[in-house]
Design a protein around this motif. Structure first.
Motif, PDB file in Angstrom:
ATOM      1  N   PHE A 135      52.900  39.210  35.529  1.00 27.78           N
ATOM      2  CA  PHE A 135      51.735  40.006  35.101  1.00 27.78           C
ATOM      3  C   PHE A 135      50.873  40.276  36.323  1.00 27.78           C
ATOM      4  O   PHE A 135      50.550  39.362  37.084  1.00 27.78           O
ATOM      5  CB  PHE A 135      50.940  39.239  34.042  1.00 27.78           C
ATOM      6  CG  PHE A 135      49.930  40.071  33.311  1.00 27.78           C
ATOM      7  CD1 PHE A 135      50.285  40.750  32.159  1.00 27.78           C
ATOM      8  CD2 PHE A 135      48.612  40.161  33.766  1.00 27.78           C
ATOM      9  CE1 PHE A 135      49.348  41.513  31.466  1.00 27.78           C
ATOM     10  CE2 PHE A 135      47.677  40.926  33.089  1.00 27.78           C
ATOM     11  CZ  PHE A 135      48.045  41.603  31.925  1.00 27.78           C
ATOM     12  N   HIS A 136      50.480  41.542  36.499  1.00 24.82           N
ATOM     13  CA  HIS A 136      49.715  41.954  37.676  1.00 24.82           C
ATOM     14  C   HIS A 136      48.610  42.903  37.243  1.00 24.82           C
ATOM     15  O   HIS A 136      48.852  43.874  36.523  1.00 24.82           O
ATOM     16  CB  HIS A 136      50.640  42.657  38.676  1.00 24.82           C
ATOM     17  CG  HIS A 136      49.940  43.152  39.905  1.00 24.82           C
ATOM     18  ND1 HIS A 136      50.388  44.238  40.626  1.00 24.82           N
ATOM     19  CD2 HIS A 136      48.826  42.719  40.558  1.00 24.82           C
ATOM     20  CE1 HIS A 136      49.590  44.443  41.652  1.00 24.82           C
ATOM     21  NE2 HIS A 136      48.633  43.533  41.633  1.00 24.82           N
ATOM     22  N   VAL A 137      47.370  42.612  37.651  1.00 25.89           N
ATOM     23  CA  VAL A 137      46.256  43.507  37.391  1.00 25.89           C
ATOM     24  C   VAL A 137      45.534  43.785  38.701  1.00 25.89           C
ATOM     25  O   VAL A 137      45.266  42.888  39.491  1.00 25.89           O
ATOM     26  CB  VAL A 137      45.287  42.926  36.334  1.00 25.89           C
ATOM     27  CG1 VAL A 137      44.796  41.537  36.725  1.00 25.89           C
ATOM     28  CG2 VAL A 137      44.101  43.861  36.115  1.00 25.89           C
ATOM     29  N   ASN A 138      45.261  45.067  38.927  1.00 24.12           N
ATOM     30  CA  ASN A 138      44.515  45.530  40.094  1.00 24.12           C
ATOM     31  C   ASN A 138      43.360  46.357  39.544  1.00 24.12           C
ATOM     32  O   ASN A 138      43.563  47.441  38.992  1.00 24.12           O
ATOM     33  CB  ASN A 138      45.427  46.377  40.991  1.00 24.12           C
ATOM     34  CG  ASN A 138      44.700  46.929  42.205  1.00 24.12           C
ATOM     35  OD1 ASN A 138      43.703  47.622  42.093  1.00 24.12           O
ATOM     36  ND2 ASN A 138      45.237  46.650  43.385  1.00 24.12           N
ATOM     37  N   ALA A 139      42.129  45.822  39.667  1.00 24.98           N
ATOM     38  CA  ALA A 139      40.992  46.473  39.005  1.00 24.98           C
ATOM     39  C   ALA A 139      39.792  46.540  39.922  1.00 24.98           C
ATOM     40  O   ALA A 139      39.548  45.630  40.719  1.00 24.98           O
ATOM     41  CB  ALA A 139      40.632  45.715  37.729  1.00 24.98           C
ATOM     42  N   GLY A 140      39.029  47.609  39.799  1.00 21.82           N
ATOM     43  CA  GLY A 140      37.831  47.762  40.612  1.00 21.82           C
ATOM     44  C   GLY A 140      36.883  48.757  39.997  1.00 21.82           C
ATOM     45  O   GLY A 140      37.111  49.272  38.893  1.00 21.82           O
TER      46      GLY A 140
ATOM     47  N   PHE B 152      34.841  47.082  29.670  1.00 19.06           N
ATOM     48  CA  PHE B 152      35.972  47.911  30.120  1.00 19.06           C
ATOM     49  C   PHE B 152      37.271  47.120  30.199  1.00 19.06           C
ATOM     50  O   PHE B 152      38.301  47.543  29.679  1.00 19.06           O
ATOM     51  CB  PHE B 152      35.692  48.529  31.492  1.00 19.06           C
ATOM     52  CG  PHE B 152      36.922  49.146  32.108  1.00 19.06           C
ATOM     53  CD1 PHE B 152      37.405  50.364  31.651  1.00 19.06           C
ATOM     54  CD2 PHE B 152      37.627  48.491  33.110  1.00 19.06           C
ATOM     55  CE1 PHE B 152      38.560  50.922  32.194  1.00 19.06           C
ATOM     56  CE2 PHE B 152      38.775  49.039  33.661  1.00 19.06           C
ATOM     57  CZ  PHE B 152      39.251  50.258  33.202  1.00 19.06           C
ATOM     58  N   ILE B 153      37.230  45.968  30.848  1.00 18.70           N
ATOM     59  CA  ILE B 153      38.475  45.263  31.135  1.00 18.70           C
ATOM     60  C   ILE B 153      39.154  44.795  29.860  1.00 18.70           C
ATOM     61  O   ILE B 153      40.392  44.738  29.782  1.00 18.70           O
ATOM     62  CB  ILE B 153      38.222  44.089  32.112  1.00 18.70           C
ATOM     63  CG1 ILE B 153      39.506  43.747  32.880  1.00 18.70           C
ATOM     64  CG2 ILE B 153      37.644  42.892  31.416  1.00 18.70           C
ATOM     65  CD1 ILE B 153      39.930  44.797  33.874  1.00 18.70           C
ATOM     66  N   ALA B 154      38.392  44.459  28.829  1.00 13.61           N
ATOM     67  CA  ALA B 154      38.997  44.065  27.555  1.00 13.61           C
ATOM     68  C   ALA B 154      39.738  45.233  26.930  1.00 13.61           C
ATOM     69  O   ALA B 154      40.830  45.063  26.365  1.00 13.61           O
ATOM     70  CB  ALA B 154      37.918  43.562  26.591  1.00 13.61           C
ATOM     71  N   ALA B 155      39.152  46.423  27.019  1.00 18.65           N
ATOM     72  CA  ALA B 155      39.801  47.610  26.456  1.00 18.65           C
ATOM     73  C   ALA B 155      41.131  47.868  27.141  1.00 18.65           C
ATOM     74  O   ALA B 155      42.148  48.133  26.485  1.00 18.65           O
ATOM     75  CB  ALA B 155      38.879  48.818  26.604  1.00 18.65           C
ATOM     76  N   ALA B 156      41.134  47.797  28.470  1.00 11.24           N
ATOM     77  CA  ALA B 156      42.362  48.047  29.221  1.00 11.24           C
ATOM     78  C   ALA B 156      43.398  46.957  28.961  1.00 11.24           C
ATOM     79  O   ALA B 156      44.560  47.237  28.635  1.00 11.24           O
ATOM     80  CB  ALA B 156      42.035  48.130  30.712  1.00 11.24           C
TER      81      ALA B 156
ATOM     82  N   PRO C  75      28.871  50.856  35.224  1.00 11.69           N
ATOM     83  CA  PRO C  75      29.686  51.352  36.339  1.00 11.69           C
ATOM     84  C   PRO C  75      30.918  52.125  35.869  1.00 11.69           C
ATOM     85  O   PRO C  75      31.372  51.992  34.739  1.00 11.69           O
ATOM     86  CB  PRO C  75      30.097  50.070  37.072  1.00 11.69           C
ATOM     87  CG  PRO C  75      29.063  49.068  36.714  1.00 11.69           C
ATOM     88  CD  PRO C  75      28.659  49.400  35.313  1.00 11.69           C
ATOM     89  N   MET C  76      31.439  52.905  36.768  1.00 11.18           N
ATOM     90  CA  MET C  76      32.706  53.607  36.568  1.00 11.18           C
ATOM     91  C   MET C  76      33.828  52.652  36.992  1.00 11.18           C
ATOM     92  O   MET C  76      33.783  52.073  38.077  1.00 11.18           O
ATOM     93  CB  MET C  76      32.708  54.866  37.434  1.00 11.18           C
ATOM     94  CG  MET C  76      33.887  55.775  37.267  1.00 11.18           C
ATOM     95  SD  MET C  76      33.630  57.242  38.324  1.00 11.18           S
ATOM     96  CE  MET C  76      35.174  58.092  38.108  1.00 11.18           C
ATOM     97  N   TYR C  77      34.833  52.470  36.126  1.00 13.95           N
ATOM     98  CA  TYR C  77      35.867  51.461  36.364  1.00 13.95           C
ATOM     99  C   TYR C  77      37.266  52.065  36.352  1.00 13.95           C
ATOM    100  O   TYR C  77      37.505  53.130  35.770  1.00 13.95           O
ATOM    101  CB  TYR C  77      35.820  50.383  35.279  1.00 13.95           C
ATOM    102  CG  TYR C  77      34.604  49.488  35.304  1.00 13.95           C
ATOM    103  CD1 TYR C  77      34.234  48.801  36.465  1.00 13.95           C
ATOM    104  CD2 TYR C  77      33.840  49.293  34.161  1.00 13.95           C
ATOM    105  CE1 TYR C  77      33.133  47.951  36.475  1.00 13.95           C
ATOM    106  CE2 TYR C  77      32.741  48.439  34.157  1.00 13.95           C
ATOM    107  CZ  TYR C  77      32.389  47.783  35.318  1.00 13.95           C
ATOM    108  OH  TYR C  77      31.312  46.942  35.330  1.00 13.95           O
TER     109      TYR C  77
END
Length: 746
Positions: free
Chosen positions: A488-493, A536-540, A469-471
């Protein structure tokens, strides 16, 4: 302490291990791959005696161990039988390995995915070996008229010390096969292991290097025809009509017709994902003839309207809306930006709003990851022969038992009349979980009433899905005046799934923590990709943590350790899905083995650490940039995956993660223009080249007696950020968007 001596009861063991006899394929004699004296090499036995679904023993002492799961390069065809052999106390030089047949009634975990093969099979495999050993001991006790407690084993032999009697396993196998399986059997203590923990060669090594037919693409059957399909050139299109007048008259062509792989009312299960169900099939004598006719077809396509489909995700029913229209990259980005504003909270600890309102410093950045294609070396293929109410098929699958269910539903043939031979996979990591091409092959075979092998071209595969998927993710961190992380705040989709794991680090380490996610619907077909979502999320996350550490004036490893110590001593929340102590252990090992803190002339260093698939991996990557080109000099990685079964195989998996991750981070990208991917083959889709691989990869494992966990994926996600953080040290520029090579050129 690990549960090394836990037992499975007899009923559970029989249910999961009783593989029916027959249908064995791809047999490989381990002895053929070793240099042995002629007297050491056993011939094939005159008779086999089956002790359970995994083990049969010849009267001459030769042992066959079945490997239950598909083999896709992760070397489980060596490691899984090795676990059985350990508890059996077999002589590994007298063991041959066979691929087990698919048996959905008695073995419900015959698939690969999620790095779970060893973890999920650990107790079952051990119990199979231990049960067979126990039966052999009972047989020897009856034969020698002694108490079973007086009999011991050494590799391949039964021994009664008091009388001096000794027999190889084959001498007792016939009697052992008739004995009742005990309710439970003891398992070895880890200290007693002779095989596990030592390196062993791949049992298929000789066949692989000598080019023996192992893969689905090698499969041949007398009378077999070749088939190919034509699918729409863009997502959002469907078949309208076709003209086959020119193609049908070409040499070698047997038939051309329309097929439907899934009926419109079909309730799709988790792995029934496919973009295109209305296809044109071309059947002929040879690959070249069929490919040529395929190009001569004149096909008309039309846009489809938005529709709904029923899904069953492991019992969770869902009505999913598939939007119509031809999607474009910029429109997709805009939809994702809008969706992020309407996100949902999935975890909230403390009062993050107040923490950010009172912060002395706030760091905020957006991260983007593109669609990715799998690009397996072996193109999608499958053999199928439908004969009335029976199907025989063979090819590479990750989830054969789930595909078998879909095949039964589509053709109306009982599962017990379906035979699937599992060949070696020439690449997978998710792509071969979605085996719509097997359904297509079976439908085509049924139509032409002949055995066929369906083959995808590279363009078929890359333009027809399935994609990573595109993230997109936005991270924010709040620091107080003393540079402590207070929020700490993360907004991901993503499109069409979110990449977020809300309960993973740094959740549990920050008092005020907020996690939100969102999704955007699409008609682009997405699915599992190596280390799904984590890739993806680990990279970010790990790139962002490095920037936070720098802003706080702290060493990046020490910053992570400081947070983990907080999570260990006083964890926030109750649902943190990682073990802070094991996470700390991996970072400490990495710190020591990489000589962290050492300055190397002309070398930039980056670090990253991540937990996924029940394992922990941390990496330090050293690179330099010469003439605008990235050269990775060295990667040092520390891994905690519990007990190591086969060190060589474990090391190979971890090295593969590093090379694959670096290539994807630097070059991997796919965009859509009017519903069509902008790349369709390797002349456009950039892959890592041999000269771009790290010059040195060092892998160090935490010594552990915890039950083994995943290895095929855990080392993949963190290397993206280790590379990004090293690139920052080399260039002074942060890398927020993949692929990184594109930013280097800017």
């Amino acid at each position: 302490m690990p549960n090394s001596t836990q037992n499975l009861n007899r009923r559970s063991f029989l249910k999961v291990s009783a593989l029916a006899g027959g249908g064995m394929i791809l047999s490989f004699n381990w002895l053929a791959g070793c240099k042995s004296n002629s007297e050491e090499v056993l011939g094939l036995p005159k008779e086999w005696f089956r002790l359970n679904g995994f083990i049969k023993i010849g009267e001459n002492g030769l042992i066959t161990i079945m490997s239950p799961n598909p083999e896709g390069g992760q070397n489980i065809k060596t490691s899984m039988p090795l676990i059985v052999a350990e508890e059996l106390d077999a002589d590994w030089t007298k063991v041959q390995v066979e691929q087990a047949p698919l048996d959905t009634d008695n073995f419900t975990r015959q698939f690969i995915g999620g790095s779970q093969a060893i973890r999920m099979g650990w107790k079952v495999l051990r119990t199979a070996g231990a049960t067979a050993r126990h039966l052999l001991i009972l047989a020897a006790a009856q034969t020698w008229k002694v108490d079973a407690s007086e009999i011991t084993t050494e590799p391949g032999f039964l021994i009664h010390q008091a009388s001096g009697k000794k027999a190889h396993f084959g001498e007792m196998a016939s009697l052992a096969a008739t004995l009742t399986v005990p309710e439970e059997v003891p398992l070895k203590e880890i200290s007693q292991f002779r095989l596990i923990g030592k390196s062993h060669k791949n049992v298929e090594a000789k066949n692989i290097v000598t080019g023996k037919p192992l893969f689905g693409i090698d499969y041949k059957k007398e009378g077999m025809l070749i088939a190919m399909i034509v699918h729409p050139p863009a997502h959002g299109l469907r078949l309208k009509s076709f003209d086959d007048s020119a193609a049908r008259s070409m040499p070698g062509i047997r038939d051309i017709f329309q097929i439907k792989s899934h009926q419109d009312e079909y309730e799709r299960t988790f792995f029934d994902t496919t973009s295109f169900t209305d296809l044109v099939a071309v059947v002929g004598n040879s690959t070249w003839e069929v490919m040529s006719a395929k190009k001569a077809l004149k096909v008309e396509w039309e846009e489809f309207a938005t529709y709904e489909e029923n899904r069953d995700f492991n019992g969770r029913k869902e009505l999913r809306t598939i939007p119509g229209g031809l999607e474009n990259h910029e429109q997709q980005l805009q939809k994702m930006t809008e969706a992020a504003k309407k996100s949902r909270t999935v975890r909230k600890d403390g009062n993050p709003e107040a923490a950010f309102a009172s912060a002395a410093k706030i760091i905020e950045h957006n991260y983007n990851g593109p669609f990715l294609a799998h690009n397996c070396m072996e193109p999608m293929n499958f053999f199928a022969h439908v004969q009335g109410d029976r199907i025989d098929c063979a090819g590479p699958l990750q989830k054969p038992e789930l595909t078998e269910q879909a095949l039964s539903s589509r053709l109306g043939i009982p599962i017990e009349n379906i035979n699937i031979e599992m060949t070696r996979l020439g690449g997978g990591y998710g792509r071969r979980s979605y085996a719509h091409w097997l359904i297509e092959a079976a439908v085509i075979s049924q139509k032409v009433n002949a055995p066929i092998k369906l083959i995808y071209t590279r363009e078929d595969d890359m333009t027809g899905g399935i994609y990573r998927p595109m993230y997109q993710a936005t991270y924010r961190a709040a620091l107080d005046q003393d540079n402590n992380l207070i929020g700490f705040h993360v907004n991901a989709g993503g499109l069409v799934e979110p990449p977020l794991y809300a309960d993973r680090f740094p959740a549990g380490a920050v008092e005020n923590y907020w996690a939100e996610d969102w999704t955007v619907s699409s008609n682009i077909t997405v699915g599992s990709f190596r280390a799904p979502r984590s890739n993806f999320i680990a990279a970010a996350e790990q790139s962002f943590l490095d920037e936070v550490a720098e802003t706080a004036g702290k060493d990046p490893i020490e910053f992570r350790l400081e947070l983990l110590q907080k999570a260990k001593a006083n964890p926030v929340g109750e649902n943190n899905d990682y073990d802070a102590d094991r996470f700390i252990g991996v970072l400490e090992l990495l710190k020591a083995k990489s000589n962290w803190g050492q300055t190397l002339a002309g070398i930039a260093r980056g670090v990253s650490a991540y937990f996924c698939h029940n394992s922990y991996a941390a990496q330090v990557l050293d690179l330099k940039i010469e003439n605008g080109q990235v050269q990775v000099e060295k990667v040092v990685q520390a891994v905690d995956c519990g007990l190591i079964i086969n060190p060589d195989a474990a090391k190979n998996l971890c090295e593969g993660c590093v090379v694959d991750g670096i290539g994807t981070a630097l070059f991997g990208e796919l965009k859509f223009v009017n519903g069509a991917p902008d790349r369709s083959n390797f002349d456009q889709y950039r892959m890592i080249r041999m000269k771009e691989a790290p010059k040195v990869i060092e892998t160090h494992f935490v010594e552990s007696q915890v039950d083994p966990s995943g290895l095929g994926e855990p080392g993949y996600p963190p290397v993206f950020a280790a590379l990004a953080n090293a690139l920052y040290q080399a260039t002074g520029k942060r890398f927020y968007d993949q692929p990184f090579a594109k930013q280097l050129e800017e």
